[in-house]
Design a protein around this motif. Structure first.
Motif, PDB file in Angstrom:
ATOM      1  N   ASN A  22       0.792  -1.237   0.000  1.00 42.38           N
ATOM      2  CA  ASN A  22       0.000   0.000   0.000  1.00 42.38           C
ATOM      3  C   ASN A  22       0.819   1.279   0.000  1.00 42.38           C
ATOM      4  O   ASN A  22       0.279   2.346  -0.222  1.00 42.38           O
ATOM      5  CB  ASN A  22      -0.888   0.032   1.248  1.00 42.38           C
ATOM      6  CG  ASN A  22      -2.197  -0.646   0.982  1.00 42.38           C
ATOM      7  OD1 ASN A  22      -2.445  -1.054  -0.142  1.00 42.38           O
ATOM      8  ND2 ASN A  22      -3.027  -0.774   1.994  1.00 42.38           N
TER       9      ASN A  22
ATOM     10  N   ASP B 114       2.001   2.901   2.563  1.00 42.76           N
ATOM     11  CA  ASP B 114       2.173   3.412   3.923  1.00 42.76           C
ATOM     12  C   ASP B 114       1.274   2.656   4.875  1.00 42.76           C
ATOM     13  O   ASP B 114       0.486   1.802   4.458  1.00 42.76           O
ATOM     14  CB  ASP B 114       1.955   4.930   3.990  1.00 42.76           C
ATOM     15  CG  ASP B 114       0.490   5.293   3.920  1.00 42.76           C
ATOM     16  OD1 ASP B 114      -0.148   5.303   4.983  1.00 42.76           O
ATOM     17  OD2 ASP B 114      -0.003   5.548   2.804  1.00 42.76           O
TER      18      ASP B 114
ATOM     19  N   GLU C 188      -5.634   5.470   7.135  1.00 46.03           N
ATOM     20  CA  GLU C 188      -6.393   5.662   5.903  1.00 46.03           C
ATOM     21  C   GLU C 188      -6.156   4.522   4.917  1.00 46.03           C
ATOM     22  O   GLU C 188      -6.966   4.272   4.028  1.00 46.03           O
ATOM     23  CB  GLU C 188      -6.001   6.972   5.216  1.00 46.03           C
ATOM     24  CG  GLU C 188      -6.435   8.225   5.936  1.00 46.03           C
ATOM     25  CD  GLU C 188      -5.441   8.634   6.995  1.00 46.03           C
ATOM     26  OE1 GLU C 188      -4.339   9.068   6.640  1.00 46.03           O
ATOM     27  OE2 GLU C 188      -5.745   8.480   8.205  1.00 46.03           O
ATOM     28  N   SER C 189      -5.009   3.837   5.071  1.00 47.72           N
ATOM     29  CA  SER C 189      -4.717   2.778   4.106  1.00 47.72           C
ATOM     30  C   SER C 189      -5.246   1.427   4.569  1.00 47.72           C
ATOM     31  O   SER C 189      -5.064   0.425   3.897  1.00 47.72           O
ATOM     32  CB  SER C 189      -3.218   2.702   3.874  1.00 47.72           C
ATOM     33  OG  SER C 189      -2.587   2.246   5.036  1.00 47.72           O
TER      34      SER C 189
ATOM     35  N   SER D  48     -11.157   5.102  -2.890  1.00 46.24           N
ATOM     36  CA  SER D  48      -9.885   5.188  -3.598  1.00 46.24           C
ATOM     37  C   SER D  48      -9.764   4.066  -4.632  1.00 46.24           C
ATOM     38  O   SER D  48      -9.248   4.267  -5.716  1.00 46.24           O
ATOM     39  CB  SER D  48      -8.733   5.110  -2.604  1.00 46.24           C
ATOM     40  OG  SER D  48      -8.814   3.913  -1.876  1.00 46.24           O
TER      41      SER D  48
END
Lengths: 276, 498
Positions: free
Chosen positions: B358, B360, B364-365, B444
Motif C-alpha cells: 500500500n 504506507d 487511511e490505508s 480510492s
C-alpha cells in the motif's frame, strides 16, 4: 527545557567528580589497575609473544579479539557512508566546461555527459573551481611518496616502537587525501579508484579475521597465533609475533581504504565527479 | 568442532560480511545467498550451542588461547544461549522477508545493505555471548553504527531521526563505557566474572555506586526505557520496513539482556538488591514506562508508529519483571525477551507487508485490508493476540509469570500496570481490526473491481512465508513454554531469587 538540561548535565558531572574521591591516587603504582592484569602484559610480553612493545602485544594478541572488532567498526563506518551518500545514477548537474591549458580551447560537456578528457591538460571552468597553486601541487607530489614510505614503516615497526596498523593506515590514507586536496579528486581517483578503496577495507579486515580463522582451522583456538608455527619458521613464540604483523598489515589496509573511501564520498557528496 | 561453537557463532557472519561487501562490487547476485548462508549457519550453531548448554552446562571459549583475566573470553550459559538463538532466528527469518522490499526500494544498494545487516546481527550476537565488559562495548559500537546507517536509509525524515538516535545512542554507549572505565580503575579487570570476584570488598566505595548508576542509565538509554525513549519512535517509524522489523525486535531486547547480565554477573544480585536497594524504585519506573508507553500508543494513527510505543511499554515489562527480584518475575522477564522479540517481529513484518503493497501504514490505508490481504492480516491478528496476552500464544505465558512475580513480590502497582497495558492493547488492536474489517472499502479503489469486491492484492510469497513462520512460532513457543522454562530459564535464575 534548556535549564533542565543544564541542571541534569551539572548533576551527572557532579556525580562523576564525586566518585573520584575514592579513586586511587593519580599515578599510584599500587592502584588496582597496575597490579591486577597489567604486570603480566609488561613482564611476559617478550617471553610469550616475542614483541617488545607491550602496547602492540596487548592490542594484537592478548586482546586481539577487541582489535579485530575495532577494525570492523571502521569497516562499518566506510560501508555506512557509502550506503547513505553514494548516488548511484548520475544526477544531472548541468553542462560543464573545460579549458585546454596550453591552447585555451574550451570544451562544453553536455548535461549528464561523461568526462573523457585527460584532466592533466584541462581545467574546469566554473564558479566554484579555484585554480591550484603550482607550488603546493609540486611540493605535495614530492612529499607524498615519503609520507607513504613512512606509513609503511609505522605499520612494520609497530612491534618495536609506537605505531602499528591503525597509525600507519591513517598516514597512508592521508597521503591519498593530500593528493586529492592538492590536485583534485579525479587525480586521486585515477591513482586509487572507488572500487579499489572499497575493496581495500573488507580485504584488510578479512586478513585479520582470516588469520584468526586459519588458527581455528589448524586446530587451535580462534586468533591463537601459535597455530601459525606450522606454516611459518621460528617456533610458536615467534609465530605469535608474525601473527601480530600479519594482522597489523590487515588493519593498515582496512584503515587506509576506509579513510580514502569515506573522504571520496564526503568530498564529492557521493557523486565521484568533481570534489575537493 | 563443537568446542569452537562460541567463536564460530560470531566469526561465520563476520567473515561472510566481508565477502558480501566484495560481492557487492564484483557479483551483486551473490549478496543475498551469502547473507542467507551466513545467518543460517549462525542459527544452526546457536541451536547447537543451546543443545550443548542444556545437556552439559555452560560453555566458555578463550579467544586467542589466553586465560580469562588476561584475554577475552566468551561464556555461554543458560541465560544467553536462549537469547543467542532468538537473535539468530529473528535475523534469519527477517532476512528472507527483507529481499522483496530491498529489490523494490534500493536494488542498487543491496551489497552494502546486506553487509550492514549481517554485521548488525554479528554485533548483537557478540554482545550476548561475550564475558568481557569492554568487548561488549566494542560490539555494541558495531551494532549501533550499522543500526544508525540502516535506519537512515529510509525515506522522508529517516535521516534526521537517525541523527537524533546517533546523538542519544552515543551518549548511552559513552555512559556504559564510563561505567566500565570506573570499574577498571577500582578493580583493574575487564572480565565480568573477575570483576564480580573483586568487587565485594569495594561495595562501600563511591566509585562502584557511581559506576553502577551511570552504566545502568547508559543501558536504559540504549533500550529506550521510558523517560529515555525519545529517540525510539521516530527512528523505528521512518526506517525502511525490513530494517524496523530487524532493529525493533532485537536491539531493545538485547539491551535488556545486557542489563540483566550486568546486574547478575558483574555487580551481582547482592549488590543491586541488598546494598543499593534500588529494586523498588526501578519497578516504579517500569510502571511509569508501561503506562506511558500504552497511553502514547493510544494517541497514534499510524500502525507502525503505534507499534514503536508498544515496544516502549514492553521494555517496561522486562525491566520491571527483572527488578521485582523474585523467581517468577525473573522467569517472566527472560521469557519475555524471547516472546517479545518474536511478537514484535511478527507485527513489524505484517506492517512491512502492508507498506510494501500500500505504500504506507496510516489508518487511511487500512480499510478493506482483511479482504485484499487476508494472509497478512491473519498473521497480524495472531501477533496482536500475543501482545494482548491471549492463550495459547506465547505472550500470555510471559505475562502470566510477570503477574505472578508482581503478586509474589507484593508489588500491586506493577500488577495494575500490566493489566492496564493489556486492556489498552485490546483497544489498540481492535480499532485496527475494526477499520480493516468493517469500514467500507474506500472510494480510492472505487468501482473498478466491480461487484465481486476487490481482488486480492497480497504481498509476495517471499514475505508471507517468513511472516507465517513467525506467527506459527508464536503459538509453538507458547505451547512449549513449560519446556523452555523448565530446561533453560530455571537454571539461569540466580540463587538469591529462588
Amino acid at each position: 527545557m534548556k535549564t533542565l538540561g543544564l541542571i541534569i548535565v551539572g548533576l551527572v558531572g557532579a556525580g562523576l567528580v564525586y566518585a573520584t574521591i575514592d579513586f586511587p591516587p593519580f599515578g599510584d603504582p599500587k592502584s588496582p589497575a597496575s597490579l591486577h592484569v597489567s604486570p603480566r602484559y609488561l613482564e611476559k610480553t617478550v617471553e610469550e609473544t616475542a614483541v617488545p612493545n607491550a602496547v602492540t602485544s596487548v592490542l594484537g594478541d592478548y586482546r586481539g579479539f577487541d582489535t579485530m572488532f575495532e577494525t570492523t567498526v571502521i569497516f562499518c563506518a566506510g560501508v555506512a557512508c557509502f550506503l547513505l551518500l553514494r548516488i548511484p545514477r548520475r544526477r544531472s548537474s548541468g553542462p560543464r566546461q573545460y579549458r585546454h591549458r596550453l591552447t585555451g580551447l574550451t570544451f562544453r560537456i553536455k548535461e549528464g555527459g561523461e568526462i573523457f578528457l585527460p584532466l592533466r591538460e584541462f581545467e574546469p571552468v566554473d564558479s566554484i573551481w579555484t585554480p591550484h597553486d603550482f607550488i603546493i601541487e609540486k611540493v605535495c607530489r614530492y612529499l607524498i611518496p615519503f609520507i607513504q614510505l613512512f606509513g609503511l614503516y609505522v605499520i612494520a615497526h609497530g612491534h618495536h616502537s609506537p605505531g602499528g596498523g591503525f597509525q600507519g593506515g591513517v598516514i597512508l590514507g592521508a597521503s591519498i587525501i593530500l593528493l586529492s586536496v592538492s590536485h583534485n579528486l579525479r587525480t586521486a581517483l585515477n591513482r586509487m579508484g572507488e572500487k579499489i578503496s572499497a575493496l581495500f577495507s573488507p580485504v584488510g579486515v578479512f586478513i585479520f579475521a582470516g588469520t584468526g580463522a586459519l588458527c581455528l582451522v589448524l586446530g587451535y583456538r580462534f586468533l591463537d597465533y601459535q597455530a601459525l608455527a606450522a606454516l611459518l619458521p621460528g617456533g610458536p613464540i615467534m609465530a605469535r609475533s608474525h601473527g601480530i604483523l600479519l594482522v597489523e598489515v590487515g588493519v593498515g589496509m582496512a584503515v587506509m581504504g576506509t579513510m580514502v573511501w569515506i573522504f571520496k564520498n564526503l568530498a564529492s557528496r557521493g557523486r565521484y565527479d568533481e570534489g575537493l | 568442532m563443537s568446542e569452537h561453537y562460541p567463536a564460530l557463532l560470531v566469526i561465520l557472519p563476520l567473515l561472510a560480511s566481508f565477502f558480501i561487501s566484495a560481492a557487492g562490487w564484483l557479483r551483486p547476485v551473490c549478496c543475498f545467498p551469502l547473507a542467507l548462508a551466513a545467518l543460517g549457519s549462525s542459527l544452526l550453531v546457536s541451536l547447537g550451542l543451546l543443545g550443548d548448554v542444556i545437556s552439559g552446562g555452560p560453555v566458555s571459549y578463550w579467544m586467542g588461547g589466553w586465560p580469562p583475566p588476561w584475554g577475552i573470553y566468551y561464556r555461554v550459559d543458560y541465560l544467553n544461549a536462549l537469547v543467542l538463538a532468538v537473535v539468530c532466528a529473528v535475523g534469519f527469518v527477517n532476512l528472507i522477508a527483507a529481499r522483496p522490499s530491498v529489490e523494490k526500494d534500493f536494488p542498487e544498494k543491496a551489497g552494502p545493505f546486506y553487509t550492514l545487516y549481517v554485521l548488525f546481527v554479528t554485533g548483537l550476537l557478540g554482545m550476548v555471548a561475550t564475558g568481557d565488559a569492554f568487548n561488549l562495548y566494542v560490539l555494541l559500537e558495531i551494532a549501533a553504527i550499522t543500526g544508525y546507517a540502516l535506519i537512515a536509509l529510509g525515506k522522508g525524515r529517516a535521516a534526521l531521526s537517525s541523527l537524533h538516535y546517533v546523538f542519544l545512542g552515543t551518549i548511552g554507549a559513552c555512559f556504559y563505557l564510563l561505567g566500565v572505565g570506573y570499574l577498571y580503575i577500582i578493580t583493574g579487570s575487564l572480565n565480568m566474572e573477575d570483576i564480580a570476584r573483586l568487587l565485594p570488598p569495594l561495595y562501600e566505595s563511591k566509585v562502584v555506586t557511581v559506576a553502577f548508576a551511570i552504566l545502568m542509565v547508559g543501558v536504559w538509554l540504549k533500550m529506550g526505557f521510558f523517560p529515555l525513549h525519545a529517540w525510539l519512535p521516530n527512528a523505528y517509524t521512518y526506517a525502511p520496513s525490513p530494517v524496523s522489523s530487524l532493529v525493533a525486535p532485537l536491539m531493545t531486547k538485547v539491551m535488556v539482556y545486557v542489563m540483566i547480565r550486568m546486574v547478575l554477573t558483574v555487580f551481582t544480585v547482592d549488590f543491586a538488591f541488598l546494598v543499593l536497594r534500588l529494586n523498588e524504585v526501578v519497578v516504579w519506573l517500569a510502571v511509569i514506562a508501561i503506562v506511558m508507553g500504552s497511553l502514547l500508543a493510544l494517541a497514534e494513527k499510524d500502525v507502525k508508529r503505534m507499534l514503536t510505543f508498544i515496544v516502549v511499554a514492553e521494555v517496561g515489562y522486562m525491566v520491571g519483571g527483572f527488578w521485582l527480584g523474585n523467581q517468577a518475575g525473573f522467569t517472566g522477564a527472560v521469557l519475555h525477551i524471547l516472546n517479545d522479540a518474536l511478537m514484535t517481529l511478527c507485527l513489524f513484518l505484517a506492517v512491512g507487508n502492508i507498506v510494501h503493497v500500500n505504500g504506507d501504514s496510516r489508518w487511511e490505508s487500512l480499510p478493506g485490508l482483511f479482504r485484499t490481504m487476508p494472509w497478512t492480516m491473519g498473521a497480524l491478528v495472531v501477533g496482536a493476540l500475543s501482545i494482548i496476552g491471549v492463550p495459547p500464544t506465547c505472550g500470555f505465558f510471559s505475562k502470566w509469570y510477570l503477574l505472578l512475580g508482581a503478586i509474589q513480590g507484593g508489588h500491586y502497582g506493577f500488577l495494575v500496570a500490566l493489566l492496564f497495558s493489556s486492556l489498552v492493547s485490546v483497544v489498540l488492536f481492535f480499532r485496527i481490526f475494526e477499520i480493516g474489517f468493517f469500514e467500507p472499502f474506500g472510494a480510492s479503489h472505487g468501482s473498478a473491481h466491480g461487484e465481486g469486491g476487490p481482488a486480492i492484492q497480497e504481498a509476495p510469497l517471499g514475505m508471507l512465508v517468513p511472516l507465517w513462520m513467525t506467527a506459527l512460532g508464536l503459538i509453538l513457543v507458547g505451547l512449549y513454554t513449560g519446556e523452555i522454562v523448565g530446561r533453560v530459564i530455571r537454571h539461569a535464575v540466580p540463587g538469591m531469587m529462588l
